[in-house]
Design a protein around this motif. Structure first.
Motif, PDB file in Angstrom:
ATOM      1  N   THR A 229      13.450   0.047   8.471  1.00 63.27           N
ATOM      2  CA  THR A 229      12.157   0.458   7.940  1.00 63.27           C
ATOM      3  C   THR A 229      11.949  -0.122   6.552  1.00 63.27           C
ATOM      4  O   THR A 229      12.864  -0.707   5.963  1.00 63.27           O
ATOM      5  CB  THR A 229      12.078   1.996   7.817  1.00 63.27           C
ATOM      6  OG1 THR A 229      12.956   2.426   6.766  1.00 63.27           O
ATOM      7  CG2 THR A 229      12.439   2.691   9.119  1.00 63.27           C
ATOM      8  N   THR A 230      10.743   0.101   6.019  1.00 62.99           N
ATOM      9  CA  THR A 230      10.528  -0.203   4.610  1.00 62.99           C
ATOM     10  C   THR A 230      11.308   0.829   3.790  1.00 62.99           C
ATOM     11  O   THR A 230      11.664   1.902   4.285  1.00 62.99           O
ATOM     12  CB  THR A 230       9.028  -0.163   4.273  1.00 62.99           C
ATOM     13  OG1 THR A 230       8.466   1.051   4.783  1.00 62.99           O
ATOM     14  CG2 THR A 230       8.300  -1.367   4.866  1.00 62.99           C
ATOM     15  N   THR A 231      11.582   0.481   2.538  1.00 59.33           N
ATOM     16  CA  THR A 231      12.518   1.281   1.740  1.00 59.33           C
ATOM     17  C   THR A 231      12.012   2.647   1.329  1.00 59.33           C
ATOM     18  O   THR A 231      12.812   3.505   0.968  1.00 59.33           O
ATOM     19  CB  THR A 231      12.942   0.506   0.474  1.00 59.33           C
ATOM     20  OG1 THR A 231      11.770   0.156  -0.266  1.00 59.33           O
ATOM     21  CG2 THR A 231      13.723  -0.735   0.836  1.00 59.33           C
ATOM     22  N   GLN A 232      10.715   2.909   1.395  1.00 56.03           N
ATOM     23  CA  GLN A 232      10.229   4.221   1.003  1.00 56.03           C
ATOM     24  C   GLN A 232      10.420   5.279   2.088  1.00 56.03           C
ATOM     25  O   GLN A 232      10.186   6.453   1.858  1.00 56.03           O
ATOM     26  CB  GLN A 232       8.771   4.175   0.530  1.00 56.03           C
ATOM     27  CG  GLN A 232       7.753   3.968   1.624  1.00 56.03           C
ATOM     28  CD  GLN A 232       7.440   2.509   1.855  1.00 56.03           C
ATOM     29  OE1 GLN A 232       8.285   1.626   1.730  1.00 56.03           O
ATOM     30  NE2 GLN A 232       6.213   2.218   2.219  1.00 56.03           N
ATOM     31  N   VAL A 233      10.879   4.901   3.273  1.00 52.25           N
ATOM     32  CA  VAL A 233      11.125   5.862   4.348  1.00 52.25           C
ATOM     33  C   VAL A 233      12.360   6.691   3.980  1.00 52.25           C
ATOM     34  O   VAL A 233      13.400   6.157   3.604  1.00 52.25           O
ATOM     35  CB  VAL A 233      11.318   5.146   5.700  1.00 52.25           C
ATOM     36  CG1 VAL A 233      11.802   6.106   6.772  1.00 52.25           C
ATOM     37  CG2 VAL A 233      10.012   4.477   6.115  1.00 52.25           C
ATOM     38  N   VAL A 234      12.216   8.013   4.100  1.00 48.09           N
ATOM     39  CA  VAL A 234      13.320   8.922   3.759  1.00 48.09           C
ATOM     40  C   VAL A 234      13.893   9.634   4.980  1.00 48.09           C
ATOM     41  O   VAL A 234      14.983  10.207   4.892  1.00 48.09           O
ATOM     42  CB  VAL A 234      12.902   9.956   2.691  1.00 48.09           C
ATOM     43  CG1 VAL A 234      12.546   9.266   1.380  1.00 48.09           C
ATOM     44  CG2 VAL A 234      11.762  10.838   3.172  1.00 48.09           C
TER      45      VAL A 234
ATOM     46  N   ARG B  38       9.791   8.241  14.768  1.00 43.30           N
ATOM     47  CA  ARG B  38       8.843   8.592  13.710  1.00 43.30           C
ATOM     48  C   ARG B  38       9.544   8.496  12.370  1.00 43.30           C
ATOM     49  O   ARG B  38      10.605   9.082  12.166  1.00 43.30           O
ATOM     50  CB  ARG B  38       8.308  10.010  13.910  1.00 43.30           C
ATOM     51  CG  ARG B  38       7.410  10.114  15.104  1.00 43.30           C
ATOM     52  CD  ARG B  38       6.776  11.468  15.201  1.00 43.30           C
ATOM     53  NE  ARG B  38       5.906  11.500  16.374  1.00 43.30           N
ATOM     54  CZ  ARG B  38       5.530  12.594  16.976  1.00 43.30           C
ATOM     55  NH1 ARG B  38       5.920  13.776  16.514  1.00 43.30           N
ATOM     56  NH2 ARG B  38       4.742  12.532  18.034  1.00 43.30           N
ATOM     57  N   ALA B  39       8.929   7.760  11.459  1.00 43.03           N
ATOM     58  CA  ALA B  39       9.472   7.562  10.113  1.00 43.03           C
ATOM     59  C   ALA B  39       8.545   8.235   9.110  1.00 43.03           C
ATOM     60  O   ALA B  39       7.325   8.076   9.185  1.00 43.03           O
ATOM     61  CB  ALA B  39       9.589   6.069   9.804  1.00 43.03           C
ATOM     62  N   HIS B  40       9.130   8.979   8.172  1.00 45.15           N
ATOM     63  CA  HIS B  40       8.369   9.691   7.147  1.00 45.15           C
ATOM     64  C   HIS B  40       8.803   9.242   5.760  1.00 45.15           C
ATOM     65  O   HIS B  40       9.980   8.971   5.537  1.00 45.15           O
ATOM     66  CB  HIS B  40       8.620  11.203   7.247  1.00 45.15           C
ATOM     67  CG  HIS B  40       8.125  11.804   8.519  1.00 45.15           C
ATOM     68  ND1 HIS B  40       8.870  11.819   9.673  1.00 45.15           N
ATOM     69  CD2 HIS B  40       6.950  12.403   8.812  1.00 45.15           C
ATOM     70  CE1 HIS B  40       8.173  12.417  10.631  1.00 45.15           C
ATOM     71  NE2 HIS B  40       7.005  12.777  10.132  1.00 45.15           N
ATOM     72  N   ASP B  41       7.852   9.205   4.847  1.00 47.92           N
ATOM     73  CA  ASP B  41       8.212   8.955   3.453  1.00 47.92           C
ATOM     74  C   ASP B  41       8.222  10.281   2.700  1.00 47.92           C
ATOM     75  O   ASP B  41       7.925  11.341   3.276  1.00 47.92           O
ATOM     76  CB  ASP B  41       7.288   7.908   2.808  1.00 47.92           C
ATOM     77  CG  ASP B  41       5.850   8.376   2.613  1.00 47.92           C
ATOM     78  OD1 ASP B  41       5.537   9.567   2.834  1.00 47.92           O
ATOM     79  OD2 ASP B  41       5.022   7.529   2.228  1.00 47.92           O
ATOM     80  N   ALA B  42       8.561  10.245   1.423  1.00 47.94           N
ATOM     81  CA  ALA B  42       8.681  11.459   0.620  1.00 47.94           C
ATOM     82  C   ALA B  42       7.346  12.165   0.427  1.00 47.94           C
ATOM     83  O   ALA B  42       7.309  13.355   0.126  1.00 47.94           O
ATOM     84  CB  ALA B  42       9.304  11.122  -0.737  1.00 47.94           C
ATOM     85  N   ARG B  43       6.243  11.450   0.608  1.00 47.17           N
ATOM     86  CA  ARG B  43       4.906  12.036   0.463  1.00 47.17           C
ATOM     87  C   ARG B  43       4.405  12.648   1.769  1.00 47.17           C
ATOM     88  O   ARG B  43       3.287  13.150   1.821  1.00 47.17           O
ATOM     89  CB  ARG B  43       3.934  10.981  -0.047  1.00 47.17           C
ATOM     90  CG  ARG B  43       4.314  10.503  -1.459  1.00 47.17           C
ATOM     91  CD  ARG B  43       3.510   9.328  -1.914  1.00 47.17           C
ATOM     92  NE  ARG B  43       2.102   9.669  -2.068  1.00 47.17           N
ATOM     93  CZ  ARG B  43       1.165   8.793  -2.365  1.00 47.17           C
ATOM     94  NH1 ARG B  43       1.479   7.520  -2.533  1.00 47.17           N
ATOM     95  NH2 ARG B  43      -0.090   9.163  -2.496  1.00 47.17           N
TER      96      ARG B  43
ATOM     97  N   ASP C 265       0.812  -1.215   0.000  1.00 47.58           N
ATOM     98  CA  ASP C 265       0.000   0.000   0.000  1.00 47.58           C
ATOM     99  C   ASP C 265       0.847   1.267   0.000  1.00 47.58           C
ATOM    100  O   ASP C 265       0.322   2.367  -0.020  1.00 47.58           O
ATOM    101  CB  ASP C 265      -0.961   0.009   1.194  1.00 47.58           C
ATOM    102  CG  ASP C 265      -0.248   0.030   2.538  1.00 47.58           C
ATOM    103  OD1 ASP C 265       1.005   0.043   2.581  1.00 47.58           O
ATOM    104  OD2 ASP C 265      -0.948   0.036   3.556  1.00 47.58           O
ATOM    105  N   GLY C 266       2.169   1.112   0.021  1.00 48.40           N
ATOM    106  CA  GLY C 266       3.062   2.254  -0.046  1.00 48.40           C
ATOM    107  C   GLY C 266       3.246   2.998   1.257  1.00 48.40           C
ATOM    108  O   GLY C 266       3.961   3.990   1.299  1.00 48.40           O
ATOM    109  N   MET C 267       2.621   2.547   2.328  1.00 53.26           N
ATOM    110  CA  MET C 267       2.754   3.237   3.603  1.00 53.26           C
ATOM    111  C   MET C 267       4.106   2.915   4.243  1.00 53.26           C
ATOM    112  O   MET C 267       4.562   1.770   4.187  1.00 53.26           O
ATOM    113  CB  MET C 267       1.632   2.828   4.561  1.00 53.26           C
ATOM    114  CG  MET C 267       0.265   3.315   4.131  1.00 53.26           C
ATOM    115  SD  MET C 267       0.139   5.111   4.044  1.00 53.26           S
ATOM    116  CE  MET C 267       0.333   5.555   5.758  1.00 53.26           C
ATOM    117  N   PRO C 268       4.747   3.913   4.846  1.00 54.06           N
ATOM    118  CA  PRO C 268       6.005   3.642   5.533  1.00 54.06           C
ATOM    119  C   PRO C 268       5.768   2.777   6.770  1.00 54.06           C
ATOM    120  O   PRO C 268       4.709   2.874   7.402  1.00 54.06           O
ATOM    121  CB  PRO C 268       6.492   5.040   5.926  1.00 54.06           C
ATOM    122  CG  PRO C 268       5.258   5.861   6.009  1.00 54.06           C
ATOM    123  CD  PRO C 268       4.315   5.297   4.983  1.00 54.06           C
ATOM    124  N   GLN C 269       6.728   1.934   7.082  1.00 56.23           N
ATOM    125  CA  GLN C 269       6.630   1.092   8.277  1.00 56.23           C
ATOM    126  C   GLN C 269       7.975   1.029   8.972  1.00 56.23           C
ATOM    127  O   GLN C 269       9.021   1.000   8.317  1.00 56.23           O
ATOM    128  CB  GLN C 269       6.217  -0.333   7.913  1.00 56.23           C
ATOM    129  CG  GLN C 269       4.804  -0.464   7.440  1.00 56.23           C
ATOM    130  CD  GLN C 269       4.428  -1.913   7.212  1.00 56.23           C
ATOM    131  OE1 GLN C 269       5.151  -2.836   7.584  1.00 56.23           O
ATOM    132  NE2 GLN C 269       3.289  -2.146   6.595  1.00 56.23           N
TER     133      GLN C 269
END
Length: 111
Positions: A45-50, A93-98, A18-22
């Motif tokens: 984390t999952t790889t989309q976390v920036v 707290r982990a954030h993605d680019a979105r 679902d693209g959500m960061p984890q």
């Protein structure tokens, strides 16, 4: 080391469907601390976390990215913490680019 968070497992190199960061795993060492103790943190984390930050004792600490889904930092326990012994949560707290965010916590014991 302490494994904490939503799941204490080997981190997945893939983003979630679902693209959500984890946050997959948090490791703190040591987990029993005193004023002035240097603590090492690793966050998987999952790889989309920036970006990842740690929040403890009213302070926010940036956790550096060392690879896809891999973050680490060292921080010293402040000398001005309250003189109370016990377990305290460190929130990550982990954030993605979105701009989407997830969080998980791990405990340290102050003696």
């Amino acid at each position: 080391m302490l494994a904490a968070g939503p799941a204490a497992q080997e981190p997945s190199p893939l983003a979630t469907p679902d693209g959500m960061p984890q946050i997959l795993e948090i490791r703190l060492s040591p987990t029993v601390v005193h004023r002035g103790t240097l603590v090492h943190a690793e966050v998987h984390t999952t790889t989309q976390v920036v970006s990842v930050v740690a929040i403890a004792a009213g302070r926010t600490i940036r956790v550096a990215q060392i690879g896809p889904g891999e973050f680490a930092c060292d921080a010293r326990v402040p000398f001005y913490i309250p003189p109370f012994s016990g377990a305290y949560a460190v929130t990550f707290r982990a954030h993605d680019a979105r701009g989407r965010m997830t969080q998980a916590a791990a405990n340290v014991v102050v003696r």
